[in-house]
Design a protein around this motif. Structure first.
Motif, PDB file in Angstrom:
ATOM      1  N   LEU A  29       0.838  -1.205   0.000  1.00 52.63           N
ATOM      2  CA  LEU A  29       0.000   0.000   0.000  1.00 52.63           C
ATOM      3  C   LEU A  29       0.871   1.253   0.000  1.00 52.63           C
ATOM      4  O   LEU A  29       0.599   2.213  -0.742  1.00 52.63           O
ATOM      5  CB  LEU A  29      -0.917  -0.005   1.218  1.00 52.63           C
ATOM      6  N   LEU A  30       1.927   1.254   0.801  1.00 49.99           N
ATOM      7  CA  LEU A  30       2.839   2.397   0.810  1.00 49.99           C
ATOM      8  C   LEU A  30       3.534   2.550  -0.542  1.00 49.99           C
ATOM      9  O   LEU A  30       3.805   3.672  -0.988  1.00 49.99           O
ATOM     10  CB  LEU A  30       3.877   2.229   1.920  1.00 49.99           C
ATOM     11  N   GLY A  31       3.823   1.432  -1.190  1.00 48.86           N
ATOM     12  CA  GLY A  31       4.404   1.488  -2.528  1.00 48.86           C
ATOM     13  C   GLY A  31       3.470   2.151  -3.513  1.00 48.86           C
ATOM     14  O   GLY A  31       3.893   2.924  -4.384  1.00 48.86           O
ATOM     15  N   LEU A  32       2.171   1.859  -3.394  1.00 46.54           N
ATOM     16  CA  LEU A  32       1.169   2.496  -4.257  1.00 46.54           C
ATOM     17  C   LEU A  32       1.125   4.001  -4.010  1.00 46.54           C
ATOM     18  O   LEU A  32       1.104   4.805  -4.964  1.00 46.54           O
ATOM     19  CB  LEU A  32      -0.201   1.873  -3.975  1.00 46.54           C
ATOM     20  N   VAL A  33       1.132   4.407  -2.738  1.00 50.76           N
ATOM     21  CA  VAL A  33       1.102   5.842  -2.401  1.00 50.76           C
ATOM     22  C   VAL A  33       2.345   6.535  -2.957  1.00 50.76           C
ATOM     23  O   VAL A  33       2.261   7.632  -3.543  1.00 50.76           O
ATOM     24  CB  VAL A  33       1.017   6.029  -0.873  1.00 50.76           C
ATOM     25  N   SER A  34       3.500   5.898  -2.794  1.00 46.15           N
ATOM     26  CA  SER A  34       4.745   6.481  -3.295  1.00 46.15           C
ATOM     27  C   SER A  34       4.706   6.651  -4.806  1.00 46.15           C
ATOM     28  O   SER A  34       5.163   7.674  -5.352  1.00 46.15           O
ATOM     29  CB  SER A  34       5.921   5.588  -2.887  1.00 46.15           C
ATOM     30  N   ALA A  35       4.123   5.673  -5.527  1.00 44.76           N
ATOM     31  CA  ALA A  35       4.039   5.753  -6.984  1.00 44.76           C
ATOM     32  C   ALA A  35       3.123   6.889  -7.428  1.00 44.76           C
ATOM     33  O   ALA A  35       3.410   7.597  -8.408  1.00 44.76           O
ATOM     34  CB  ALA A  35       3.539   4.421  -7.544  1.00 44.76           C
ATOM     35  N   VAL A  36       2.023   7.088  -6.699  1.00 38.23           N
ATOM     36  CA  VAL A  36       1.099   8.182  -7.039  1.00 38.23           C
ATOM     37  C   VAL A  36       1.798   9.534  -6.846  1.00 38.23           C
ATOM     38  O   VAL A  36       1.695  10.435  -7.705  1.00 38.23           O
ATOM     39  CB  VAL A  36      -0.171   8.097  -6.173  1.00 38.23           C
ATOM     40  N   PHE A  37       2.514   9.670  -5.719  1.00 30.58           N
ATOM     41  CA  PHE A  37       3.272  10.903  -5.491  1.00 30.58           C
ATOM     42  C   PHE A  37       4.261  11.147  -6.629  1.00 30.58           C
ATOM     43  O   PHE A  37       4.395  12.263  -7.138  1.00 30.58           O
ATOM     44  CB  PHE A  37       4.033  10.823  -4.168  1.00 30.58           C
ATOM     45  N   GLU A  38       4.979  10.097  -7.005  1.00 29.09           N
ATOM     46  CA  GLU A  38       6.000  10.236  -8.046  1.00 29.09           C
ATOM     47  C   GLU A  38       5.377  10.628  -9.388  1.00 29.09           C
ATOM     48  O   GLU A  38       5.862  11.538 -10.071  1.00 29.09           O
ATOM     49  CB  GLU A  38       6.774   8.921  -8.192  1.00 29.09           C
ATOM     50  N   GLY A  39       4.288   9.947  -9.754  1.00 27.69           N
ATOM     51  CA  GLY A  39       3.655  10.240 -11.041  1.00 27.69           C
ATOM     52  C   GLY A  39       3.103  11.649 -11.117  1.00 27.69           C
ATOM     53  O   GLY A  39       3.292  12.358 -12.117  1.00 27.69           O
ATOM     54  N   PHE A  40       2.432  12.079 -10.047  1.00 29.13           N
ATOM     55  CA  PHE A  40       1.855  13.419 -10.067  1.00 29.13           C
ATOM     56  C   PHE A  40       2.949  14.486 -10.027  1.00 29.13           C
ATOM     57  O   PHE A  40       2.858  15.514 -10.711  1.00 29.13           O
ATOM     58  CB  PHE A  40       0.904  13.590  -8.878  1.00 29.13           C
ATOM     59  N   GLY A  41       3.999  14.230  -9.234  1.00 24.54           N
ATOM     60  CA  GLY A  41       5.097  15.193  -9.183  1.00 24.54           C
ATOM     61  C   GLY A  41       5.769  15.367 -10.526  1.00 24.54           C
ATOM     62  O   GLY A  41       6.082  16.501 -10.947  1.00 24.54           O
ATOM     63  N   LEU A  42       5.991  14.253 -11.234  1.00 24.18           N
ATOM     64  CA  LEU A  42       6.613  14.343 -12.563  1.00 24.18           C
ATOM     65  C   LEU A  42       5.687  15.023 -13.568  1.00 24.18           C
ATOM     66  O   LEU A  42       6.149  15.689 -14.502  1.00 24.18           O
ATOM     67  CB  LEU A  42       6.983  12.935 -13.050  1.00 24.18           C
ATOM     68  N   SER A  43       4.372  14.861 -13.396  1.00 29.22           N
ATOM     69  CA  SER A  43       3.425  15.499 -14.316  1.00 29.22           C
ATOM     70  C   SER A  43       3.519  17.019 -14.251  1.00 29.22           C
ATOM     71  O   SER A  43       3.203  17.723 -15.224  1.00 29.22           O
ATOM     72  CB  SER A  43       1.988  15.056 -13.985  1.00 29.22           C
ATOM     73  N   LEU A  44       3.949  17.539 -13.105  1.00 32.59           N
ATOM     74  CA  LEU A  44       4.060  18.993 -12.960  1.00 32.59           C
ATOM     75  C   LEU A  44       5.176  19.570 -13.832  1.00 32.59           C
ATOM     76  O   LEU A  44       5.260  20.789 -14.015  1.00 32.59           O
ATOM     77  CB  LEU A  44       4.312  19.357 -11.495  1.00 32.59           C
ATOM     78  N   ILE A  45       6.051  18.701 -14.353  1.00 36.42           N
ATOM     79  CA  ILE A  45       7.096  19.178 -15.264  1.00 36.42           C
ATOM     80  C   ILE A  45       6.477  19.825 -16.495  1.00 36.42           C
ATOM     81  O   ILE A  45       7.015  20.803 -17.048  1.00 36.42           O
ATOM     82  CB  ILE A  45       8.024  18.015 -15.661  1.00 36.42           C
ATOM     83  N   ILE A  46       5.335  19.310 -16.929  1.00 36.92           N
ATOM     84  CA  ILE A  46       4.711  19.807 -18.167  1.00 36.92           C
ATOM     85  C   ILE A  46       4.280  21.272 -18.032  1.00 36.92           C
ATOM     86  O   ILE A  46       4.682  22.120 -18.852  1.00 36.92           O
ATOM     87  CB  ILE A  46       3.522  18.908 -18.559  1.00 36.92           C
ATOM     88  N   PRO A  47       3.466  21.638 -17.022  1.00 41.60           N
ATOM     89  CA  PRO A  47       3.090  23.061 -16.928  1.00 41.60           C
ATOM     90  C   PRO A  47       4.288  23.961 -16.644  1.00 41.60           C
ATOM     91  O   PRO A  47       4.321  25.117 -17.092  1.00 41.60           O
ATOM     92  CB  PRO A  47       2.077  23.089 -15.773  1.00 41.60           C
ATOM     93  N   ILE A  48       5.263  23.450 -15.889  1.00 47.74           N
ATOM     94  CA  ILE A  48       6.460  24.259 -15.629  1.00 47.74           C
ATOM     95  C   ILE A  48       7.184  24.544 -16.943  1.00 47.74           C
ATOM     96  O   ILE A  48       7.602  25.682 -17.219  1.00 47.74           O
ATOM     97  CB  ILE A  48       7.395  23.533 -14.637  1.00 47.74           C
ATOM     98  N   ALA A  49       7.317  23.494 -17.780  1.00 43.59           N
ATOM     99  CA  ALA A  49       7.979  23.676 -19.083  1.00 43.59           C
ATOM    100  C   ALA A  49       7.164  24.578 -19.989  1.00 43.59           C
ATOM    101  O   ALA A  49       7.705  25.395 -20.744  1.00 43.59           O
ATOM    102  CB  ALA A  49       8.206  22.314 -19.741  1.00 43.59           C
ATOM    103  N   GLN A  50       5.832  24.462 -19.925  1.00 42.58           N
ATOM    104  CA  GLN A  50       4.979  25.320 -20.763  1.00 42.58           C
ATOM    105  C   GLN A  50       5.143  26.785 -20.386  1.00 42.58           C
ATOM    106  O   GLN A  50       5.199  27.661 -21.250  1.00 42.58           O
ATOM    107  CB  GLN A  50       3.513  24.889 -20.612  1.00 42.58           C
ATOM    108  N   ILE A  51       5.201  27.039 -19.072  1.00 48.70           N
ATOM    109  CA  ILE A  51       5.385  28.436 -18.632  1.00 48.70           C
ATOM    110  C   ILE A  51       6.740  28.949 -19.086  1.00 48.70           C
ATOM    111  O   ILE A  51       6.882  30.084 -19.559  1.00 48.70           O
ATOM    112  CB  ILE A  51       5.252  28.525 -17.100  1.00 48.70           C
ATOM    113  N   ALA A  52       7.756  28.086 -18.950  1.00 48.10           N
ATOM    114  CA  ALA A  52       9.103  28.497 -19.341  1.00 48.10           C
ATOM    115  C   ALA A  52       9.188  28.768 -20.835  1.00 48.10           C
ATOM    116  O   ALA A  52       9.903  29.665 -21.286  1.00 48.10           O
ATOM    117  CB  ALA A  52      10.121  27.433 -18.936  1.00 48.10           C
ATOM    118  N   MET A  53       8.455  27.978 -21.643  1.00 46.93           N
ATOM    119  CA  MET A  53       8.521  28.128 -23.105  1.00 46.93           C
ATOM    120  C   MET A  53       7.402  29.004 -23.641  1.00 46.93           C
ATOM    121  O   MET A  53       7.349  29.270 -24.846  1.00 46.93           O
ATOM    122  CB  MET A  53       8.417  26.752 -23.768  1.00 46.93           C
ATOM    123  N   SER A  54       6.490  29.390 -22.738  1.00 44.18           N
ATOM    124  CA  SER A  54       5.333  30.196 -23.174  1.00 44.18           C
ATOM    125  C   SER A  54       4.602  29.516 -24.318  1.00 44.18           C
ATOM    126  O   SER A  54       4.276  30.129 -25.329  1.00 44.18           O
ATOM    127  CB  SER A  54       5.787  31.603 -23.586  1.00 44.18           C
TER     128      SER A  54
END
Length: 588
Positions: A29-54
């Motif tokens: 169960l903790l492994g599942l929680v850790s994977a969700v954190f990791e996936g959502f955290g990495l997804s934030l790269i997209i809006p950060i990159a979009q803002i940087a590239m406008s």
């Protein structure tokens, strides 16, 4: 990914860890929680990159874009998103650390329980069957294979957690770009097939590793027990070569295991670079947004890392097949242990055997056949016969080291099978020709006959066994350390301590199994005095080759080829034609 035996090993390991299922569930169960954190955290790269590239809007991404917009709003700054990503990554990292601690704790608990189960099996198995097994193999199972089985559980848990993480991260990938996800799945599948072909021999190499470990442990066990012979015959160089061959074999086998396991990570990394290159070329050809591609590749890289871990775990599980089998076999024998709980009062009349037959495993000929006889309280019964006649098997029956194939043993008309082994062994004591002593003090070895005995009782037993005089002459007396197997004492001294141990127990049944062969006169005199006194009504059974010892018996049972052929008083048998007269008539 888990075909060709890895899934079977995983199932069996989880079967062994059935008592730890709740702990396993928490870790997963903790492994599942850790994977969700990791996936959502990495997804934030997209809006950060979009803002940087406008370029582009995060809301354009299905599922993930709407979730990010809901949580942070459409006007979130890159700094806010980066801070959120950092917090999520730290939360995932903390969860992973907790998971690692719990997994390590689980492995240690599992290891302790496995060792306890193996020990329980060894303590209660049929001793005759146990003595037919390699001591080195049993030691290897307890000391090495049990730990490797615990390592296998750690690998299984890691594999389950990694598979869950792959599923969770793959869901994020599909939400970001279904097309790229399909391409990634196809390429990853091809990579997995290639790795599995490379490591398909892990199971056979793992079996050879277990066999090599057992071989070296058995060899060292035998060598240490026979070190006097090695030195006496000047075979140090010969034994050094034998050791080096076995040691080199272990090194070669484990080197192959290590190399095969170590190849997985660099090969996966190399193939992952190829997959990334293919995805970039496809994205350029399709004209995909760069920010989306960057976010996708960040998550895809973590998926490939997890895939590499799964492939490594699969290869490791194949290598663990043999140790898991060894541990399973020993633990399974616990279910065959006799667990009768019948109590026993003091022996009043006799031990009676009725048509008893014993056959050892892998033997077509019974060790003893259809024997009916009795051992009466207040009498000394001697058992005579040539070597291999079945005398020691008869004693093993009475000591419950083995069980009859046919017939039954009665204790004052109560079947021995209905009395618990512990209750029976509290009433019996024995002395063997090659008396075994534990490493420790003389006092501790004698007191082993009755735990908690007072110093006076220990000394009284030693006096009865004619051992007090030589013990008192030692520098530390009863506290003298005697070394492993009593190596610092003579054979006669060891025999007298073993006799004292038996007498301290004050048993209802005393068995002297060839205890007077090749001994000093002092020890033999002590045994004869016990036979003469009969101060306490008990059953005394003597296996002996000397006529002088047998003459003290009230009755003699004569065995030949596992059958009882004569029974009577020593003088009567000596006067009759038969095996007893052939063996002892000239000594009369």
């Amino acid at each position: 990914m888990l075909h060709d035996g890895a899934f079977d090993v995983m199932r069996r390991v989880l079967g062994l860890a059935k008592d730890e299922r709740r702990r396993v569930a928490v870790i997963v169960l903790l492994g599942l929680v850790s994977a969700v954190f990791e996936g959502f955290g990495l997804s934030l790269i997209i809006p950060i990159a979009q803002i940087a590239m406008s370029s582009g809007q995060v809301q354009d991404l299905p599922y993930v874009g709407n979730l990010i917009a809901t949580l942070f709003g459409s006007g979130a700054s890159a700094g806010q998103l980066m801070l959120a990503a950092g917090v999520i990554f730290l939360a995932g990292l903390a969860t992973g650390v907790v998971n690692l601690v719990l997994s390590t704790r689980l492995s240690l608990i599992f290891a302790e329980r496995l060792r306890a189960q193996i020990f329980e099996s060894l303590m209660h198995q049929d001793i005759v069957l146990l003595e037919g097994k390699s001591s080195g193999k049993l030691l290897n199972i307890m000391a090495t294979e049990s730990w490797r089985t615990c390592d296998a559980l750690f690998v299984v848990i890691s594999l389950i957690v990694q598979v869950i993480a792959i599923v969770v991260l793959s869901a994020f990938l599909v939400a970001i770009s279904p097309v790229h996800s399909v391409i990634l799945a196809l390429l990853t599948g091809l990579m997995a097939l290639a790795i599995m072909r490379l490591t398909r021999r892990m199971r056979s190499i793992g079996a050879r590793a277990t066999a090599a470990n057992e071989g070296l442990t058995s060899y060292l066990f035998s060598l240490l027990n026979g070190l006097r012979v090695v030195r006496g015959f000047g075979r140090e160089i010969y034994e050094r070569r034998r050791f080096q061959r076995r040691s080199s074999q272990i090194s070669r086998v484990f080197m192959r295991l290590t190399i095969l396991s170590g190849l997985i990570s660099p090969l996966v990394q190399l193939m992952t670079l190829g997959i990334v290159g293919v995805l970039i070329m496809i994205s350029l050809a399709r004209g995909d947004e760069a920010a989306v591609l960057i976010g996708f590749l960040a998550i895809a890289y973590r998926v490939q890392f997890r895939v590499a871990s799964v492939l490594g775990a699969r290869a490791g599980l194949l290598g663990f097949d043999s140790p898991v089998t060894e541990v399973e076999t020993v633990i399974a024998e616990i279910g065959t242990i006799d667990r009768q709980n019948g109590v026993m009062t003091a022996l009043a009349r006799e031990i009676r055997l009725e048509n008893v037959t014993v056959r050892y495993p892998k033997s077509d000929v019974p060790a003893i056949t259809d024997i009916s006889c009795s051992f009466r309280v207040g009498e000394v019964t001697a058992v005579a016969g040539r070597s291999g006649a079945g005398k020691s098997t008869l004693m093993a029956l009475l000591l419950r080291f083995t069980s009859p194939e046919e017939g039954r043993i009665l204790i004052d008309d109560v079947p021995l099978s209905q009395i618990s082994p512990q209750a029976w062994h509290e009433r019996i004591a024995f002395v063997e020709q090659n008396a075994f002593l534990f490493s420790g003090s003389i006092r501790a070895n004698i007191a082993y006959g009755r735990l908690g005995a007072s110093a006076e009782d220990v000394r009284a037993a030693a006096q009865a066994a004619q051992a007090d005089e030589f013990i008192a002459a030692l520098d530390q007396g009863y506290d003298t350390l005697i070394g492993e197997r009593g190596a610092r004492l003579s054979q006669g001294q060891r025999q007298r301590i073993a006799l004292a141990r038996a007498l301290l127990r004050d048993p209802d049944v005393l068995i002297l199994d060839e205890a007077t062969n090749a001994l000093d006169l002092i020890t033999e005199r002590a045994i004869r005095r016990i036979l003469e006194q009969k101060s306490r009504p008990r059953v005394i059974i003597v296996i002996a080759h000397r006529r002088e010892t047998i003459d003290f018996a009230d009755r003699v049972l004569v065995l030949r080829s596992g059958r009882l052929i004569q029974e009577g008083r020593p003088a009567e048998l000596a006067a009759q034609p038969g095996l007893y007269a052939d063996l002892y008539g000239d000594e009369a």
